[in-house]
Design a protein around this motif. Structure first.
Motif: not given
Length: 253
Positions: A82-83, A86, A90, A95, A98, A249
């Motif tokens: 999951q990390w 993302k 990014r 995306v 952060h 985010s």
């Protein structure tokens, strides 16, 4: 020795990321709603976390080693992927990055919009700090308990987590602003790779597989995950064309 070093590194960087996000929320609440409320919320969340760890910690230690490795390996793989997903999105521009500065500004605006700070404990500031510390702290507790229990070295994982929290908090106290200089997106990418590698290694061991080279196979898995992730970033960058600008985010990790 290799496992201990990798365990310490994985826990430290993962907990540092979670600590940065929690500290950002507490800073915003403290600066706008008062430090008494922010610290009270933080203290209450810490007590709740200690109770949760006290209940879950012993439960993990009674599981058979193979079952523990299989379960923890699967959870870490899901968590790490999951990390990593993302982080890849990014890095490739699909995306927005952060941005702790943007998140801090958004938290400040929301806190100020809630009204003036009362003289006593402010329910809003307390709740915001409590929620931020509890949510990020739960992830820290999960990382410490699962990684530490699987390696039968919870003390080392706890020391690593405590070190990460202390470093982040001291840095925040020193500058009293979001830790925008911390390369958080790079850290998340690295942590995603490490957790995924640990998940694959322990999950396979729990299922009865034997890795060639023993613990050294973890390093090979990390290199493999880095290579695959880097290739995906390059491929997605070509498809996207150019990266998106950084934006706030509020999604976890």
């Amino acid at each position: 020795m290799t496992r201990d070093l990798l365990l310490f590194s994985a826990v430290f960087f993962a907990c540092a990321v979670e600590s940065v996000e929690a500290v950002t929320v507490v800073l915003a609440a403290g600066l706008t709603r008062g430090w008494r409320s922010a610290m009270a919320g933080t203290a209450a969340a810490t007590i709740v976390l200690a109770a949760i760890v006290g209940v879950l910690g012993p439960a993990l230690t009674v599981l058979p080693v193979d079952v523990l490795r299989l379960v923890v390996g699967g959870l870490l793989l899901v968590f790490g992927l999951q990390w990593l997903r993302k982080a890849i999105l990014r890095a490739s521009g699909f995306v927005a990055l952060h941005d702790e500065d943007a998140i801090f500004a958004a938290e400040l605006a929301a806190d100020r919009a809630a009204g003036r700070e009362p003289r006593r404990i402010d329910p809003y500031g307390f709740t915001v700090s409590f929620k931020g510390v509890l949510l990020e702290g739960l992830e820290v507790a999960f990382i410490v308990l699962t990684l530490g229990s699987n390696q039968h070295n919870v003390p080392l994982a706890a020391v690593s987590a405590a070190a990460a929290v202390v470093v982040v908090v001291l840095a925040a106290v020193a500058v009293r602003q979001p830790l925008h200089r911390v390369p958080e997106n790079v850290l998340k990418f690295s942590v995603g790779v490490m957790l995924s590698a640990f998940g694959i290694f322990w999950g396979a061991e729990g299922a009865g597989a034997e890795w060639p080279g023993g613990d050294a196979a973890i390093l090979g898995l990390i290199v493999l995950m880095l290579a695959v992730s880097g290739a995906l970033v390059m491929l997605l960058r070509r498809r996207h064309g150019r990266p998106l600008p950084a934006a706030a985010s509020h999604g976890a990790t």
